[in-house]
Design an enzyme around this catalytic site. Structure first.
Site, PDB file in Angstrom:
ATOM      1  N   HIS A  42       0.828  -1.213   0.000  1.00  8.56           N
ATOM      2  CA  HIS A  42       0.000   0.000   0.000  1.00  8.56           C
ATOM      3  C   HIS A  42       0.859   1.258   0.000  1.00  8.56           C
ATOM      4  O   HIS A  42       2.058   1.201   0.252  1.00  8.56           O
ATOM      5  CB  HIS A  42      -0.912   0.019   1.234  1.00  8.56           C
ATOM      6  CG  HIS A  42      -0.137   0.143   2.505  1.00  8.56           C
ATOM      7  ND1 HIS A  42       0.419  -0.945   3.158  1.00  8.56           N
ATOM      8  CD2 HIS A  42       0.208   1.229   3.252  1.00  8.56           C
ATOM      9  CE1 HIS A  42       1.060  -0.532   4.235  1.00  8.56           C
ATOM     10  NE2 HIS A  42       0.960   0.783   4.315  1.00  8.56           N
ATOM     11  N   HIS A 130       6.329   6.597  -1.740  1.00  6.43           N
ATOM     12  CA  HIS A 130       6.977   5.292  -1.878  1.00  6.43           C
ATOM     13  C   HIS A 130       6.027   4.195  -1.413  1.00  6.43           C
ATOM     14  O   HIS A 130       5.059   4.460  -0.708  1.00  6.43           O
ATOM     15  CB  HIS A 130       8.263   5.230  -1.048  1.00  6.43           C
ATOM     16  CG  HIS A 130       7.990   5.151   0.425  1.00  6.43           C
ATOM     17  ND1 HIS A 130       7.622   6.255   1.168  1.00  6.43           N
ATOM     18  CD2 HIS A 130       7.982   4.098   1.277  1.00  6.43           C
ATOM     19  CE1 HIS A 130       7.422   5.884   2.422  1.00  6.43           C
ATOM     20  NE2 HIS A 130       7.626   4.577   2.514  1.00  6.43           N
TER      21      HIS A 130
END
Length: 188
Positions: A42, A130
């Site tokens: 995620h 990220h």
């Protein structure tokens, strides 16, 4: 009052989950750590830590407001990196190239509205777009450096960011269990 460990973010596409699995297999036994399970990969926009039910309600209101003011957008995943740095790597991640500014602005908006409601996480850091794929415990320095060099400019695919969610994180002995508390489609 019930407390829940939570973050604001969204789950990545299946293609990025497969990239994470491929990298894991490539460096098998040379980079040891807690690899993120494919279904758990995620993007975190803001880690909240432990919040109360009342705070969760405020976060949900904020996400509803944010979702109405933002439209879906595309992001491209590119390159691998580590936090905090290559001398002391603790986290291996997939970076974002295209759409990084939009993600950063979205994360800032989440943090700003939550701060207005007094919801300020203890470990607030500057947002770096990220996707964490491994929490590194031990590693072969040569393997890690080769991996980072090999994938520095590689594009891994893309996602459409079309929703944001409040996600609870229950820590267990086999890893975290993530549950979407509430999610909102952008532009909705």
């Amino acid at each position: 009052m019930k407390v829940v460990r939570a973050f604001v973010g969204f789950f990545t596409s299946k293609s990025i989950n497969e990239v994470a699995e491929r990298i894991k297999k490539e460096v098998d036994l040379k980079i040891m750590g807690k690899w993120v399970e494919p279904q758990n990969v995620h993007m975190t926009l803001q880690f909240l830590g432990d919040i109360t039910e009342a705070q969760a309600i405020e976060v949900i209101k904020n996400l509803q407001e944010i979702s109405k003011k933002n439209i879906p957008f595309r992001i491209k995943y590119k390159g691998l990196g580590v936090f905090p740095d290559v001398k002391r790597p603790r986290v291996l991640w997939i970076g974002v190239s295209e759409g990084a500014n939009k993600l950063t602005n979205l994360a800032k908006e989440v943090a700003r509205l939550n701060a207005k409601k007094g919801i300020i996480p203890k470990n607030s850091k500057n947002f770096v777009p990220h996707v964490t794929i491994c929490r590194i415990k031990s590693y072969d320095r040569k393997t890690l450096n080769e991996l980072l060099r090999k994938y520095r400019t590689v594009e891994f695919g893309e996602d459409e960011v079309n929703k944001i969610a409040l996600i609870s994180s229950t820590l267990t002995s086999v890893g975290p269990i993530y549950t979407v508390v509430e999610e909102f489609y952008l532009g909705g």
